[in-house]
Every structure is written in C-alpha cells, then in structure tokens.
Scaffold this active site. Structure first.
Site, PDB file in Angstrom:
ATOM      1  N   SER A 325       0.893  -1.170   0.136  1.00  0.00           N
ATOM      2  CA  SER A 325      -0.136   0.119  -0.133  1.00  0.00           C
ATOM      3  C   SER A 325       0.791   1.232  -0.022  1.00  0.00           C
ATOM      4  CB  SER A 325      -0.746   0.046   1.165  1.00  0.00           C
ATOM      5  OG  SER A 325      -1.873  -1.082   0.979  1.00  0.00           O
ATOM      6  N   ASP A 364     -10.320  -7.229   0.631  1.00  0.00           N
ATOM      7  CA  ASP A 364     -10.088  -5.887   1.121  1.00  0.00           C
ATOM      8  C   ASP A 364      -9.274  -6.382   2.457  1.00  0.00           C
ATOM      9  OD1 ASP A 364     -10.232  -2.660   1.018  1.00  0.00           O
ATOM     10  OD2 ASP A 364      -9.966  -3.415   3.138  1.00  0.00           O
ATOM     11  N   HIS A 370     -15.140  -0.943   4.374  1.00  0.00           N
ATOM     12  CA  HIS A 370     -14.764   0.659   4.798  1.00  0.00           C
ATOM     13  C   HIS A 370     -16.042   1.447   4.661  1.00  0.00           C
ATOM     14  CE1 HIS A 370     -10.680  -0.835   4.305  1.00  0.00           C
ATOM     15  NE2 HIS A 370     -10.310  -0.095   5.403  1.00  0.00           N
ATOM     16  N   CYS A 383      -7.476   1.585   2.031  1.00  0.00           N
ATOM     17  CA  CYS A 383      -8.971   0.951   1.512  1.00  0.00           C
ATOM     18  C   CYS A 383      -8.282   0.248   0.220  1.00  0.00           C
ATOM     19  CB  CYS A 383     -10.124   1.759   1.222  1.00  0.00           C
ATOM     20  SG  CYS A 383     -11.445   0.831   0.483  1.00  0.00           S
TER      21      CYS A 383
END
Length: 613
Positions: A325, A364, A370, A383
C-alpha cells in the site's frame, strides 16, 4: 754404411712460411672478430649493456600509494589503514617451499586456510613476487620468527598497511570492502599503476570510487649488493596517496536504524530531500567486512553464504519487495492527473471487489469493508477496494507510464555497485518475459502494490523524495565531497529533474492525505504522531505468499518466514521537507505497528538533533 738424408731447405722454408702466414691470418681474423664484438658491445649496444650492468646493482622498486580514507558527514572515520605484519615467501629464493611452510608452522601457527590462500596466490603471481603465508601477525609471532629467520631463505616479515573498517557490520553494505586482486581484475586494471598494490575495491563505495581512493604509484631507485640487500636509495619518486571521501551518511542515523530494527531482518533508506544525499542505508543482518580484506576462511564464508538470514545480501539496493500500500499515494496522484477521479469522488467498499462478469473476489484487508470512500479516506485507512477500482479505471498502460516518472522499474543511479531495478509490470513486459497476455485482474493487484510489482527500499525512498519535493526527482548520492591533492575539497554534483504537467493542487491533496495517515484518528500510522514536526507517510503490507480464495490469513499460525513484510514511507517536516525515509521489515506483519516506529526513530534522531553518543 749409414744412409744420409738430404734436406730440401727451400721446401721447408716455404712450408714454414706458409704456416706462419696461415697463423697470421687466423690471428688477424680473430682480432677482427674481437674488435667487431667489442664495437658491438661497447659502441652499438653500449646503453643496453650499461643498463643490464646497472640492473645488477640498481633496482627500481614500486612504492604503492596509501589508500584514501572514508568519513561520514560528521567526520567519523569509516574506513582506515592500520599497520600490520605479514609473513611472506618468495618462491624464487626458497628451495623447498613445502618443507619451508612445514618448518614455519612449528614456529608460527599456519592453518589449512592459510595454505590454500598461499597456493591460490602463487598461481597468480610471478616466481620473484613475495606471497603471504600468514597475515596479521602479532608482535610475539614476529619476534619468534626473527630469531629463526636465518633458517628460512626467501622468507621475510613485511610491515604494511591493511584496510580496516572500525564500525564493521554497520557500514558493510555501504562501504563494501577491499580484497586481493584476482586474475580477472589484473586484466582490467592499469598494471603499472597497481605495481606493488595487492588490494582493490570489491564492492560498495570502495569499488565505485576505486580510482579516487587508490592514488598513483611511486618509484624508488635503490642500490643493492650481490645478495639483493638494499644499500642506499638513489632516487625517490613518492606515490600520490588516494583521495579521501566524505559521505552524506550520518552514523547517528545509521546506528539508530540498526538499533530500531531490533531482531528483525530488513532495510532502511533515509535521503536528504534537498540534496539527494543518502543519510542512512541499512541492510540487516550485515557482516564484518574485515574478514574479506586478507581473504576469508572457507568455513567462515560458508557460514555467511549458507545462512538463512543472508547477511551478504544488500537488501537496501538489491532486495526486491512488493511495495504494497505504500504505492497508493502515487496511484492516487495518477488518477487525479489523468482525470479519471476527483479527490472527493467516492467509491463504496463492501470488503471485496469483483470485475464485471467474474465471480472471483479481490479482498480488502478489512473483511467488513470501509463503506463509502473518497481518496483522502482511502489513503488514510488504506482501502484496497478503492484502489482496485481506480487501477481498473486507469488501466495498466497509464498506470505504468505514470509510475515510471517516479523511478519505479529502473535503477535510481546511486553511486554504489549492484543496485537492482525492481519491476514495474506492463503488457509489453509480460509478453516478452512470460509470453502471456495481460489480464484485468493483474491490473487490480498492481493497484495495491502486489503481484508482479517489485521495488527496492532505496527506490521507495527516492520516489518519496520526489513526492516530498512536489515533483523534483533527485538522484541519490553516497559521496558528498572528495579531498583533492591540492588540499581543496570537490563537492559532487546534484542531478535532478522536474516532473512536468502535474497540477500543484493534486500534490497538496495527496500529501494532505498522507499527513492524515499519521495525524488522523483513523490513520494507519497514528501511533507515530509527533508534537515537534509534521509527518506525511503511508503504511504498507506485502504478502510473502498468496492466500487462496477460500482461505484466510492468520498471522499466528503462519511460519515466521512466511509472514507478511511490513513497509512504511514518510517525509518530514511536511511544510519544508528535509528527510524522506523508507522502511521494509521482513516478516514484520504490519507497517503501522512495526515499520512506522522505526522511521519515526530515524526522523527524530535527524530532526530533533539529539546529542551524539
């Protein structure tokens, strides 16, 4: 009645004269030959034979230069030259080498590794070159040999300077080390300039700056007696010592990063955002480079080579990891620039993502989802579903082209050897490398920094510098300046380029979201918030193995070496950036709880100017 012999005086006289003439001719020819030879020796080749004669009395000896020193940014010495004794054998002067070595071993310990190194070097050297059979002799060992030296013709103790790395493991992957010149290197170097020199830089800064560190060889003309003993020095041309290097490296930060990693393996790269100078470059575990200077033993090398922790592997510039990420701010910026999404545009996250017409669920990290996510929230809470959709909308071609501008998929150009380029996947790459088409699902996982996507820790730090500088991309540098022979200091040149056509508002929006990763209540790195300066960062987690569709990842039941890698990138202060950091902790699990605190300790040490130990 006795017979009378009648002599022919005329014949005998003529015969005698003939002999005299023949003898005179022979003598004359001989004299002519001698005179011709003397003319050849004394006149025509006078200079040549004078030189040969002098060579029996006068010798030219190379004087190797002293290798330059290496310092950190505060003047801490990182590589130096220390005096040491070696026991050398000259094969040409030693009648029975094996018997000599055996006799020497009764006086001074000589192990099997010493013998193997001697045999290897003997194959590379000439018969009249001295070859070490033992190195780093103690004073006691030198004394023991001295009283027995008369027994060993062709064996002498040489005093010389050996390279030493006082900080050992802390600088091993930055400096590299020097080692004995091998056959391949002999063919590449200037043999005349390396006369008398036995060592050369093998990797790291020692190799990159070999020409500057080595210096220039000198010459000494000496008069010797019949036994080769030096009587006096006739002429002396001193060598030019190597130039000293001053690095950007800050050993306070280097030590802080090493300490912060604790028992984890991993890498930390910290770069000055204003200059591109590398402030810290840690790869853990490391090794003691002093072991390689005079030749590491087979047993010690095997231990390092076969270790599961790979201490010889430079993770900082050669380790290739999925960025996870940490790449999301860059992809978010790509979406804004390409106009496929606005900063406040929302995407619903139910906890998974499905391509139209496909049953496969791309999960996820938060199973319950989320909910509605705009870009800022998607970066703050990391996310995945938001970025699946953004990556699909962008497409792999635009995604690849935009990330390329930040240096992903290419070497940063740092002045170190062995850097790898990572991998930024594309349609063309997959067609060439795997002879397969590109699939839509591969675009999705590229959007969260997984799949084929690979980066090095240094590459991540360099990309973070570009983000902190709002598009100014700077080539990372280890060496800040070089001491020149005239006493002046030459500063290395900064190389930078500016990313074009990026809306200034888009930089600020992405950086604002990264700041909230630390300062927001739901930020994934909120635990490292500082009251002294603002931090913009992004956490990341990189999978070591793929979890099947119907399985769940349970960290507690997974073998440690198969747990996720923890990543974190950051820069600070947000308003006027001075430092950018990238951290990768192998099998650390979570970027926010493991990698981010390491980065905070490094930034604290740099920005708060804690007292030097």
């Amino acid at each position: 009645m006795p017979q009378l012999s009648i002599k022919n005086h005329l014949f005998e006289s003529q015969f005698f004269m003939g002999r005299i003439i023949v003898a005179a001719i022979i003598v004359t020819l001989t004299l002519l030959l001698l005179l011709t030879r003397m003319l050849y020796l004394q006149v025509l080749n006078h200079e040549h034979f004078t030189t040969l004669s002098l060579d029996n009395r006068v010798k030219l000896e190379p004087r190797p230069p002293t290798r330059g020193l290496i310092y950190d940014s505060h003047g801490t010495i990182l590589a130096q030259n220390l005096p040491a004794y070696s026991l050398d054998i000259t094969p040409e002067k030693t009648p029975d080498i094996e018997a000599t070595i055996q006799a020497l071993s009764e006086i001074i310990p000589i192990n099997e590794d010493d013998r193997k190194r001697f045999k290897r070097l003997r194959q590379q050297r000439r018969r009249f070159d001295s070859i070490p059979i033992r190195v780093r002799l103690s004073d006691e060992e030198v004394a023991r040999f001295a009283v027995n030296q008369h027994r060993f013709p062709g064996v002498v103790v040489h005093a010389k300077l050996l390279r030493d790395y006082p900080l050992q493991e802390q600088t091993a992957h930055v400096l590299g080390y020097v080692g004995r010149i091998n056959k391949q290197e002999l063919q590449q170097i200037d043999a005349s300039n390396y006369s008398g020199t036995t060592h050369i830089g093998k990797n790291g800064v020692e190799k990159t700056y070999e020409n500057q560190l080595h210096g220039s060889v000198g010459l000494q003309q000496v008069e010797v007696n019949a036994k080769g003993r030096v009587l006096r020095v006739l002429e002396n041309q001193p060598p030019k010592p190597g130039e000293n290097l001053h690095l950007f490296l800050d050993m306070d930060l280097q030590a802080a990063a090493m300490e912060a990693l604790k028992d984890y393996n991993g890498a930390v790269a910290a770069i000055d955002t204003r200059t591109g100078g590398v402030l810290a470059l840690v790869s853990k575990p490391g090794y003691d480079p002093n072991l390689f200077v005079e030749g590491i033993s087979s047993r010690a090398y095997k231990t390092l080579r076969d270790s599961l922790d790979k201490p010889l592997f430079n993770r900082a510039i050669r380790g290739q990891y999925p960025p996870g990420s940490t790449v999301k701010p860059f992809i978010g910026l790509a979406g804004l620039e390409k106009g496929v999404v606005s900063f406040n545009q929302q995407t619903y996250c139910p906890g998974f993502y499905q391509l139209p017409g496909h049953d496969h669920k791309y999960r996820d990290w938060k199973k319950t989802g989320h909910g509605q996510m705009a870009m800022e929230d998607a970066i703050i809470q990391s996310c995945d579903v938001y970025y699946y959709e953004l990556a699909r909308t962008l497409g792999i071609d635009r995604l690849h082209d935009f990330l390329t501008t930040f240096g992903f998929g290419s070497r940063s150009g740092i002045d170190l050897t062995g850097e790898r380029s990572g991998l930024l996947p594309s349609r063309e790459w997959k067609r060439k490398a795997r002879r397969e088409p590109w699939y839509p699902g591969e675009t999705l996982i590229t959007g969260i920094g997984q799949g084929y996507f690979l980066t090095t820790p240094l590459q991540l730090a360099a990309a973070t510098v570009s983000l902190a500088n709002r598009g100014q991309r700077i080539r990372p540098r280890m060496v800040e300046s070089i001491d020149l022979p005239d006493g002046s200091r030459e500063t290395t040149r900064m190389e930078s380029t500016q990313l074009s056509q990026v809306d200034p508002e888009h930089w600020e929006q992405v950086i604002q979201a990264m700041q909230q990763v630390i300062e927001g209540q739901r930020g994934t790195a909120r635990r490292i918030r500082s009251d002294h300066y603002g931090i913009a960062g992004k956490t990341g987690t990189a999978q070591v193995f793929t979890v099947k569709q119907d399985e769940e990842y349970d960290e507690e039941t997974v073998e440690k070496r198969k747990r996720d890698h923890a990543l974190f990138i950051a820069f600070a202060p947000v308003e006027e950036p001075r430092i950018a950091v990238a951290v990768i902790v192998e099998n650390g699990g979570h970027g926010g709880s493991v990698a981010a605190p390491i980065a905070r300790k490094v930034m604290d040490r740099y920005l708060l100017k804690e007292a030097r130990p």
